[in-house]
Design a protein around this motif. Structure first.
Motif, mmCIF file in Angstrom:
data_model
loop_
_atom_site.group_PDB
_atom_site.id
_atom_site.type_symbol
_atom_site.label_atom_id
_atom_site.label_comp_id
_atom_site.label_asym_id
_atom_site.label_seq_id
_atom_site.Cartn_x
_atom_site.Cartn_y
_atom_site.Cartn_z
ATOM 1 N N UNK B 110 0.706 -1.439 -0.099
ATOM 2 C CA UNK B 110 0.024 0.104 -0.111
ATOM 3 C C UNK B 110 0.944 1.275 -0.029
ATOM 4 N N UNK B 111 1.991 1.171 0.765
ATOM 5 C CA UNK B 111 3.032 2.497 0.769
ATOM 6 C C UNK B 111 3.150 2.855 -0.698
ATOM 7 N N UNK B 112 3.651 1.881 -1.252
ATOM 8 C CA UNK B 112 3.907 2.114 -2.910
ATOM 9 C C UNK B 112 2.780 2.931 -3.735
ATOM 10 N N UNK B 113 1.516 2.152 -3.310
ATOM 11 C CA UNK B 113 0.632 2.529 -4.073
ATOM 12 C C UNK B 113 0.244 4.068 -3.768
ATOM 13 N N UNK B 114 0.212 4.378 -2.421
ATOM 14 C CA UNK B 114 -0.042 5.646 -1.887
ATOM 15 C C UNK B 114 0.904 6.665 -2.320
ATOM 16 N N UNK B 115 2.325 6.261 -2.442
ATOM 17 C CA UNK B 115 3.321 7.222 -2.907
ATOM 18 C C UNK B 115 2.951 7.462 -4.419
ATOM 19 N N UNK B 116 2.563 6.606 -5.085
ATOM 20 C CA UNK B 116 2.198 6.926 -6.466
ATOM 21 C C UNK B 116 1.010 7.723 -6.834
ATOM 22 N N UNK B 117 0.146 7.653 -5.899
ATOM 23 C CA UNK B 117 -1.034 8.428 -6.081
ATOM 24 C C UNK B 117 -1.353 9.543 -5.164
ATOM 25 N N UNK B 118 -0.762 9.722 -4.290
ATOM 26 C CA UNK B 118 -1.245 10.728 -3.201
ATOM 27 C C UNK B 118 0.005 11.816 -3.483
ATOM 28 N N UNK B 119 -0.204 13.176 -3.985
ATOM 29 C CA UNK B 119 0.616 14.172 -4.111
ATOM 30 C C UNK B 119 1.316 14.477 -2.714
ATOM 31 N N UNK B 120 0.618 14.478 -1.567
ATOM 32 C CA UNK B 120 1.149 14.905 -0.340
ATOM 33 C C UNK B 120 2.483 13.977 0.167
ATOM 34 N N UNK B 121 2.178 12.440 -0.504
ATOM 35 C CA UNK B 121 3.213 11.601 -0.092
ATOM 36 C C UNK B 121 4.301 11.328 -0.855
ATOM 37 N N UNK B 122 4.134 12.221 -2.095
ATOM 38 C CA UNK B 122 5.343 11.937 -3.197
ATOM 39 C C UNK B 122 6.764 12.384 -2.417
ATOM 40 N N UNK B 123 6.791 13.499 -1.679
ATOM 41 C CA UNK B 123 8.301 13.818 -1.373
ATOM 42 C C UNK B 123 8.201 13.459 0.278
ATOM 43 N N UNK B 124 7.515 12.316 0.592
ATOM 44 C CA UNK B 124 7.620 11.915 1.941
ATOM 45 C C UNK B 124 8.450 10.470 1.764
ATOM 46 N N UNK B 125 9.443 10.426 2.667
ATOM 47 C CA UNK B 125 10.437 9.191 2.784
ATOM 48 C C UNK B 125 9.497 8.255 3.908
ATOM 49 N N UNK B 126 8.739 7.274 3.221
ATOM 50 C CA UNK B 126 8.041 6.506 4.375
ATOM 51 C C UNK B 126 8.888 5.375 5.035
ATOM 52 N N UNK B 127 8.871 5.465 6.128
ATOM 53 C CA UNK B 127 9.502 4.307 7.011
ATOM 54 C C UNK B 127 8.511 3.274 7.549
ATOM 55 N N UNK B 128 7.235 3.482 7.853
ATOM 56 C CA UNK B 128 6.492 2.682 8.309
ATOM 57 C C UNK B 128 4.889 2.904 7.776
ATOM 58 N N UNK B 129 4.074 1.943 7.663
ATOM 59 C CA UNK B 129 2.983 2.196 7.401
ATOM 60 C C UNK B 129 1.898 1.013 7.933
ATOM 61 N N UNK B 130 1.124 1.815 8.738
ATOM 62 C CA UNK B 130 0.059 0.897 9.386
ATOM 63 C C UNK B 130 -1.314 1.395 9.067
ATOM 64 N N UNK B 131 -1.928 0.454 8.480
ATOM 65 C CA UNK B 131 -3.481 0.487 8.049
ATOM 66 C C UNK B 131 -4.200 -0.410 8.996
ATOM 67 N N UNK B 132 -5.290 0.256 9.338
ATOM 68 C CA UNK B 132 -6.264 -0.523 10.217
ATOM 69 C C UNK B 132 -7.756 -0.292 9.856
#
Lengths: 141, 141
Positions: B110-132
């Motif tokens: 999901x983090x990959x998907x979010x990074x591709x599709x969400x502008x706000x996440x584009x320049x964010x270096x994601x360390x951890x993703x938690x979806x609940x």
DNA sequence: CTCAGTGCAAAAGCTTTGCATAATA
DNA sequence: TATTATGCAAAGCTTTTGCACTGAG
């Protein structure tokens, strides 16, 4: 009508529909939550600037009521506190920067995407989705 | 080699790389966390069946150590407890049923998907993703 | 006037910490 | 043997609850 009056009016209406009593404390707390993601203690501190006699119990009790009514959502950014925000209408998620602590919101219909693509989620009736991604923002990375 | 010995061996190695001392308590706690999503108290109860003298502080201290080492991840299913699980290698998320309490895991990048599709996440270096996602499973809906 | 809501203080979780003891490397 | 880890008990935090009082409807 000033923007402030408008906001008070909105809170009054939000509370009124529910049959709850409109107290100055509830209106104030709801007003404060609209400012952003806050935890109980921050809400308490900000509220006491206007109403010094307000108690922390009232903050907690009001948050529970608003949560139960679906007006406010409880978030879990870190381990020790809960944070609260007015409930958004659509999928609504967060990027939390480990460097500067800033919280970036984004909207995206993720639950729909997950339901379409994840077999385990196909027969699950989703009520609420919370996505929290931690990492480093563009400044801190 | 029995499966049990193998698992002990794995825990021993996991702890060993880190330079930490391998104590029976740590091995046991790591062993128990492998069983699934548990909170501190459940870990404590299960651990005491094997080591009745184990203390709750040791459970908490061990969890903190393992978390800091990145061996174990802390989750936030409900408001009052934290839950722990051995850290998965890929994106790894949860459906929590409000009816029966069961937790369904699913893997999805999901983090990959979010990074591709969400502008706000584009320049964010994601360390951890938690979806609940909370809701109702097929049995409870 | 009545009952829901509030303030205060005390209790109830979960989690952390200080210190002497025990166990690992 | 030198530290590191543990157990126990006590403290710390956030959150909840009991009760008498206040205020909205």
């Amino acid at each position: 009508m000033t923007s402030k009056t408008k906001s008070l009016e909105r809170n009054r209406r939000a509370l009124n529909v529910t049959g709850l009593r409109i107290t100055s404390q509830r209106a104030l707390i709801l007003e404060i939550i609209r400012r952003g993601h806050l935890d109980a203690d921050e809400i308490y501190r900000q509220a006491r600037e206007k109403q010094p006699r307000l108690s922390l119990s009232t903050v907690y009790r009001t948050l529970q009521v608003l949560k139960k009514l679906g007006l406010v959502e409880e978030l879990h950014f870190d381990d020790t506190h809960h944070h609260y925000e007015v409930k958004p209408s659509s999928d609504h998620h967060h990027l939390v920067c480990l460097g500067c602590g800033q919280v970036i919101e984004f909207h995206y219909p993720l639950s729909r995407y997950v339901k379409r693509n994840v077999p385990e989620a196909k027969e699950f009736k989703v009520i609420e989705t919370e996505v929290r991604m931690t990492g480093y923002c563009s400044k801190c990375r």
